[in-house]
Design a protein around this motif. Structure first.
Motif, PDB file in Angstrom:
ATOM      1  N   ALA A   1       6.319  -0.241  33.206  1.00  0.00           N
ATOM      2  CA  ALA A   1       6.142   1.054  33.599  1.00  0.00           C
ATOM      3  C   ALA A   1       6.885   1.877  32.690  1.00  0.00           C
ATOM      4  N   TYR A   2       6.083   3.083  32.590  1.00  0.00           N
ATOM      5  CA  TYR A   2       6.602   4.089  31.278  1.00  0.00           C
ATOM      6  C   TYR A   2       6.653   5.427  32.133  1.00  0.00           C
ATOM      7  N   ARG A   3       7.769   6.249  31.834  1.00  0.00           N
ATOM      8  CA  ARG A   3       7.828   7.577  32.061  1.00  0.00           C
ATOM      9  C   ARG A   3       8.148   8.459  30.895  1.00  0.00           C
ATOM     10  N   ALA A   4       7.183   9.462  30.618  1.00  0.00           N
ATOM     11  CA  ALA A   4       7.373  10.188  29.278  1.00  0.00           C
ATOM     12  C   ALA A   4       8.378  11.150  29.137  1.00  0.00           C
ATOM     13  N   PRO A   5       8.841  11.196  28.031  1.00  0.00           N
ATOM     14  CA  PRO A   5      10.091  12.274  27.901  1.00  0.00           C
ATOM     15  C   PRO A   5       9.338  13.646  27.585  1.00  0.00           C
ATOM     16  N   ASP A   6      10.094  14.787  27.733  1.00  0.00           N
ATOM     17  CA  ASP A   6       9.661  16.209  27.268  1.00  0.00           C
ATOM     18  C   ASP A   6       9.532  15.931  25.875  1.00  0.00           C
ATOM     19  N   ARG A   7       8.233  16.167  25.362  1.00  0.00           N
ATOM     20  CA  ARG A   7       8.110  16.032  23.884  1.00  0.00           C
ATOM     21  C   ARG A   7       8.553  17.213  23.111  1.00  0.00           C
ATOM     22  N   SER A   8       8.170  18.664  23.877  1.00  0.00           N
ATOM     23  CA  SER A   8       8.387  19.638  23.121  1.00  0.00           C
ATOM     24  C   SER A   8       9.814  20.221  23.069  1.00  0.00           C
ATOM     25  N   ARG A   9      10.761  19.634  23.994  1.00  0.00           N
ATOM     26  CA  ARG A   9      12.223  19.724  24.005  1.00  0.00           C
ATOM     27  C   ARG A   9      12.747  18.882  22.863  1.00  0.00           C
ATOM     28  N   LEU A  10      12.136  17.471  22.776  1.00  0.00           N
ATOM     29  CA  LEU A  10      12.622  16.804  22.041  1.00  0.00           C
ATOM     30  C   LEU A  10      12.396  17.283  20.335  1.00  0.00           C
ATOM     31  N   ALA A  11      11.147  17.854  20.015  1.00  0.00           N
ATOM     32  CA  ALA A  11      10.944  18.545  18.732  1.00  0.00           C
ATOM     33  C   ALA A  11      11.862  19.574  18.649  1.00  0.00           C
ATOM     34  N   GLN A  12      12.172  20.204  19.557  1.00  0.00           N
ATOM     35  CA  GLN A  12      13.414  21.436  19.282  1.00  0.00           C
ATOM     36  C   GLN A  12      14.730  20.732  18.846  1.00  0.00           C
ATOM     37  N   ILE A  13      15.053  19.670  19.593  1.00  0.00           N
ATOM     38  CA  ILE A  13      16.136  18.943  19.426  1.00  0.00           C
ATOM     39  C   ILE A  13      16.097  18.414  17.847  1.00  0.00           C
ATOM     40  N   VAL A  14      15.018  17.822  17.500  1.00  0.00           N
ATOM     41  CA  VAL A  14      14.918  17.135  16.063  1.00  0.00           C
ATOM     42  C   VAL A  14      15.026  18.334  14.946  1.00  0.00           C
ATOM     43  N   ALA A  15      14.540  19.688  15.265  1.00  0.00           N
ATOM     44  CA  ALA A  15      14.170  20.564  14.346  1.00  0.00           C
ATOM     45  C   ALA A  15      15.641  21.357  14.123  1.00  0.00           C
ATOM     46  N   ARG A  16      16.585  21.108  15.113  1.00  0.00           N
ATOM     47  CA  ARG A  16      17.654  21.791  15.074  1.00  0.00           C
ATOM     48  C   ARG A  16      18.652  21.171  13.927  1.00  0.00           C
ATOM     49  N   SER A  17      19.303  22.108  13.206  1.00  0.00           N
ATOM     50  CA  SER A  17      19.911  21.437  11.897  1.00  0.00           C
ATOM     51  C   SER A  17      21.119  20.684  12.246  1.00  0.00           C
ATOM     52  N   GLY A  18      21.538  19.687  11.771  1.00  0.00           N
ATOM     53  CA  GLY A  18      22.552  18.638  12.212  1.00  0.00           C
ATOM     54  C   GLY A  18      22.246  17.476  12.979  1.00  0.00           C
ATOM     55  N   THR A  19      21.219  17.621  13.644  1.00  0.00           N
ATOM     56  CA  THR A  19      20.597  16.469  14.291  1.00  0.00           C
ATOM     57  C   THR A  19      20.553  15.268  13.792  1.00  0.00           C
ATOM     58  N   ARG A  20      21.415  14.324  14.165  1.00  0.00           N
ATOM     59  CA  ARG A  20      21.350  13.024  13.550  1.00  0.00           C
ATOM     60  C   ARG A  20      20.410  12.107  14.302  1.00  0.00           C
ATOM     61  N   LEU A  21      19.547  11.173  13.431  1.00  0.00           N
ATOM     62  CA  LEU A  21      18.842  10.287  14.352  1.00  0.00           C
ATOM     63  C   LEU A  21      19.703   9.225  14.938  1.00  0.00           C
ATOM     64  N   THR A  22      20.795   8.880  14.488  1.00  0.00           N
ATOM     65  CA  THR A  22      21.646   7.879  14.962  1.00  0.00           C
ATOM     66  C   THR A  22      22.249   8.436  16.485  1.00  0.00           C
ATOM     67  N   ASP A  23      22.267   9.607  16.611  1.00  0.00           N
ATOM     68  CA  ASP A  23      22.451  10.127  18.027  1.00  0.00           C
ATOM     69  C   ASP A  23      21.377  10.112  18.988  1.00  0.00           C
ATOM     70  N   LEU A  24      20.079  10.509  18.455  1.00  0.00           N
ATOM     71  CA  LEU A  24      19.048  10.547  19.253  1.00  0.00           C
ATOM     72  C   LEU A  24      18.687   9.279  19.658  1.00  0.00           C
ATOM     73  N   LEU A  25      19.085   8.018  18.873  1.00  0.00           N
ATOM     74  CA  LEU A  25      18.545   6.902  19.120  1.00  0.00           C
ATOM     75  C   LEU A  25      19.306   6.408  20.364  1.00  0.00           C
ATOM     76  N   ALA A  26      20.819   6.815  20.173  1.00  0.00           N
ATOM     77  CA  ALA A  26      21.733   6.145  21.098  1.00  0.00           C
ATOM     78  C   ALA A  26      21.865   7.022  22.618  1.00  0.00           C
ATOM     79  N   GLU A  27      21.444   8.114  22.634  1.00  0.00           N
ATOM     80  CA  GLU A  27      21.666   8.972  23.928  1.00  0.00           C
ATOM     81  C   GLU A  27      20.229   8.871  24.817  1.00  0.00           C
ATOM     82  N   PRO A  28      20.590   8.709  25.825  1.00  0.00           N
ATOM     83  CA  PRO A  28      19.464   8.952  26.887  1.00  0.00           C
ATOM     84  C   PRO A  28      18.632  10.259  26.537  1.00  0.00           C
ATOM     85  N   TRP A  29      17.481  10.081  26.502  1.00  0.00           N
ATOM     86  CA  TRP A  29      16.279  11.192  26.684  1.00  0.00           C
ATOM     87  C   TRP A  29      15.952  11.656  27.983  1.00  0.00           C
ATOM     88  N   ASP A  30      15.854  13.065  28.044  1.00  0.00           N
ATOM     89  CA  ASP A  30      15.509  13.332  29.800  1.00  0.00           C
ATOM     90  C   ASP A  30      14.090  12.647  29.959  1.00  0.00           C
TER      91      ASP A  30
END
Ligand code: PMV
Ligand code: MG
Length: 371
Positions: A181-210
């Motif tokens: 069972a899969y529920r999809a994240p908000d891809r445009s919000r994720l893209a904004q977070i990824v584009a923000r300077s200082g975003t670390r992949l390590t944090d993105l992998l550890a934190e829950p996504w909406d």
């Protein structure tokens, strides 16, 4: 050498609606595999890839800033390898954050997800599978101890970077195995977070996504999953573009479809979890009908003549059936009492549908848990 076998997938329900943030789908991982083998390049940072898609010869990679590109500059090769190259780049970005130096490697990619004799695709999700395979193999080579949910997020980021129009459902199924069972994240919000300077992949992998959730659910108790191939490959991204473009022009209709599809998938998941096969079958039938209605309104052919023939043949032997994935060709699925499966195969063959004789891929014994 590290070898990873990644199962292909089929969609059971929730197609198109799963493209919306919080949209849900049920998928199944199947026992046709894509295999990624990684041999470390001892004492060298040389990176090479061999795959049938690029004519088997070794493609050497070089760096263009933080991006990996074929050293010979060939754009067709870069395009054929885009999921592989993006997965490599993201794992290497994570490695830099962890303070690991770049590894040299040779990657061999072999796929059973296309028809062996003609090379035509079945629609079993080779992009998702290759993404999962490269992420799994390379994170193992770096000895990163990532659980399934972190690997899922790394593979989803790869998928969304290559094509933000994909839901990532195929990645979840290929990564977790079994019924998912899969529920999809908000891809445009994720893209904004990824584009923000200082975003670390390590944090993105550890934190829950909406919204994001991916978990295994039980298979139906007494029904078998059957998959039939129309022999006609379809391009999902074209269909997605067309359906959303045409249907979104009719906003309330599309919103109603998404709400109804999500409700249908919720019923299916509850039915699977409580072992209520009759409700599961009814939910799959309803999901198929919703797709037929919305696609007809949008003027997009999801259920082709072949897929309609697949469904009618299945219904004639008491099965429930529908198109699987974006439709327009590829495969359809059916749920049927096991004793009637042979009859179904016979009927399918009579109308030109090839039964793929797949079994459910049983899950990896990973450390994954729902996020
Ligand atoms: O046809 P497939 O297996 O690529 O599935 C596409 C399913 C869609 O919901 C239409 C798109 C997606 O990325 O989820
Ligand atoms: Mg398809």
């Amino acid at each position: 050498m590290i070898t990873v076998d990644v199962p292909g997938k089929v969609y059971i329900a929730g197609e198109y609606a799963v493209l919306e943030p919080g949209g849900t789908a049920v998928l199944v991982a199947v026992d046709r595999y894509l295999t990624v083998s990684l041999t470390p390049a001892e004492g060298s940072a040389r990176r090479t890839i061999a795959t049938a898609r690029t004519g088997e010869h070794r493609v050497e990679l070089t760096r263009c800033g933080t991006r990996s590109v074929p050293a010979d500059g060939d754009s067709a090769t870069a395009d054929a390898l885009r999921h592989v190259l993006t997965a490599v780049d993201l794992v290497e970005c994570y490695a830099r954050e962890q303070g690991s130096g770049p590894l040299g490697f040779h990657l061999e990619i072999r796929s059973q997800l296309d028809d062996h004799s003609t090379g035509r695709k079945f629609g079993l999700g080779s992009s998702g599978a290759v993404t999962v395979g490269v992420v799994r193999a390379l994170t193992q080579a770096y000895r990163f101890d990532l659980d399934d949910q972190s690997l899922l997020r790394l593979a989803l980021l790869t998928t969304f970077t290559v094509d933000p129009r994909c839901s990532g459902g195929d990645v979840a199924a290929s990564l977790l195995g079994g019924w998912v069972a899969y529920r999809a994240p908000d891809r445009s919000r994720l893209a904004q977070i990824v584009a923000r300077s200082g975003t670390r992949l390590t944090d993105l992998l550890a934190e829950p996504w909406d919204h994001l959730s991916a978990r295994r659910v039980p298979a139906p108790r007494r029904m078998r999953l059957e998959v039939g191939w129309t022999r006609h490959p379809a391009v999902s991204s074209d269909l997605v573009e067309l359906l959303r473009h045409n249907a979104i022009g009719d906003g309330p209709v599309f919103r109603r479809f998404v709400a109804d599809s999500n409700a249908c998938v919720a019923t299916l998941i509850a039915a699977l979890e409580s072992g209520d096969d009759a409700s599961a079958v009814a939910a799959v039938a309803a999901a198929g009908a919703l797709l037929r209605t919305v696609s007809a309104r949008a003027g997009v052919v999801v259920e082709t003549t072949e897929l309609a023939a697949l469904r009618h043949a299945a219904e004639a032997v008491g099965a429930v059936a529908k198109s699987s994935g974006a439709g327009g060709g590829d495969c359809g699925i059916a749920l049927i009492t096991p004793t009637r499966a042979a009859k179904l195969h016979q009927r399918w063959r009579a109308v030109g549908i090839l039964p793929l004789e797949l079994e459910v891929h049983q899950p990896f014994s990973g450390k994954g848990k729902d996020q």
